[in-house]
Write a protein that holds these residues in place. Structure first.
Motif, mmCIF file in Angstrom:
data_model
loop_
_atom_site.group_PDB
_atom_site.id
_atom_site.type_symbol
_atom_site.label_atom_id
_atom_site.label_comp_id
_atom_site.label_asym_id
_atom_site.label_seq_id
_atom_site.Cartn_x
_atom_site.Cartn_y
_atom_site.Cartn_z
ATOM 1 N N MET A 160 -45.212 -17.777 -9.000
ATOM 2 C CA MET A 160 -46.049 -17.578 -10.318
ATOM 3 C C MET A 160 -45.889 -18.791 -10.995
ATOM 4 N N LEU B 3 -41.687 -11.824 -16.549
ATOM 5 C CA LEU B 3 -40.812 -12.913 -16.246
ATOM 6 C C LEU B 3 -39.453 -12.278 -15.742
ATOM 7 N N ALA C 130 -40.282 -11.267 -12.017
ATOM 8 C CA ALA C 130 -40.208 -12.437 -11.257
ATOM 9 C C ALA C 130 -38.856 -12.605 -10.960
ATOM 10 N N ILE D 11 -40.841 -19.227 -10.012
ATOM 11 C CA ILE D 11 -41.632 -19.283 -11.212
ATOM 12 C C ILE D 11 -41.322 -20.537 -12.114
ATOM 13 N N THR E 258 -42.663 -22.130 -15.593
ATOM 14 C CA THR E 258 -42.923 -21.786 -17.019
ATOM 15 C C THR E 258 -43.531 -23.129 -17.743
#
Length: 153
Positions: A86, A106, A109, A116, A118
């Motif tokens: 992601m 979150l 994940a 991930i 961000t």
């Protein structure tokens, strides 16, 4: 919790998400990395997906808008092991009405051990990693064992 393994294939399924004030930053990042991303299956929440399709030649599997349930759709795809990573340009300084949804996303994940990003720098590190272009074996929760140990069927 017991763990099992899963293989993330070379052709990855990637979620692309951005908070409203970071959508333009995500779109620019996707445009910069369009050739690399074109080899993968891309998913996005509704508005973000539409903007990416307008700005690029990429095919996006569009879900509904994040605040309307798109975040939960992404979470479900993670739990169903249908997403491999992601990219979520998240704004931690701007409180949104759907912050609990973001936190849940979150958390999922992390639970399902998928990469991930961000922010842009982390996204760059991920897609420029040698692992991005390879099969990768990850450990994930062994849900069946978890249920058996707790007497849940």
């Amino acid at each position: 919790m017991d763990k099992t393994i899963r293989t993330i294939q070379k052709n990855k399924s990637i979620a692309l998400i951005a908070h409203d004030n970071l959508k333009s930053e995500l779109i620019q990042w996707v445009k910069t990395n369009e050739i690399c991303l074109s080899h993968h299956n891309l998913y996005a929440t509704g508005t973000t997906g539409s903007y990416i399709e307008q700005a690029t030649e990429l095919n996006i599997h569009k879900l509904i808008s994040g605040p309307l349930g798109g975040d939960q759709q992404v979470g479900a795809l993670i739990a169903e092991q249908k997403l491999d990573m992601m990219i979520f340009f998240w704004d931690p300084l701007n409180a949104a009405a759907h912050d609990p949804d973001v936190k849940a996303l979150l958390r999922l994940a992390a639970v399902w051990n998928i990469p991930i990003a961000t922010n842009q720098v982390t996204a760059d590190f991920i897609i420029h990693s040698a692992l991005f272009h390879e099969e990768v074996i990850i450990s994930i929760p062994d849900y069946e064992s978890y249920m058996i140990k707790r007497g849940i069927s």
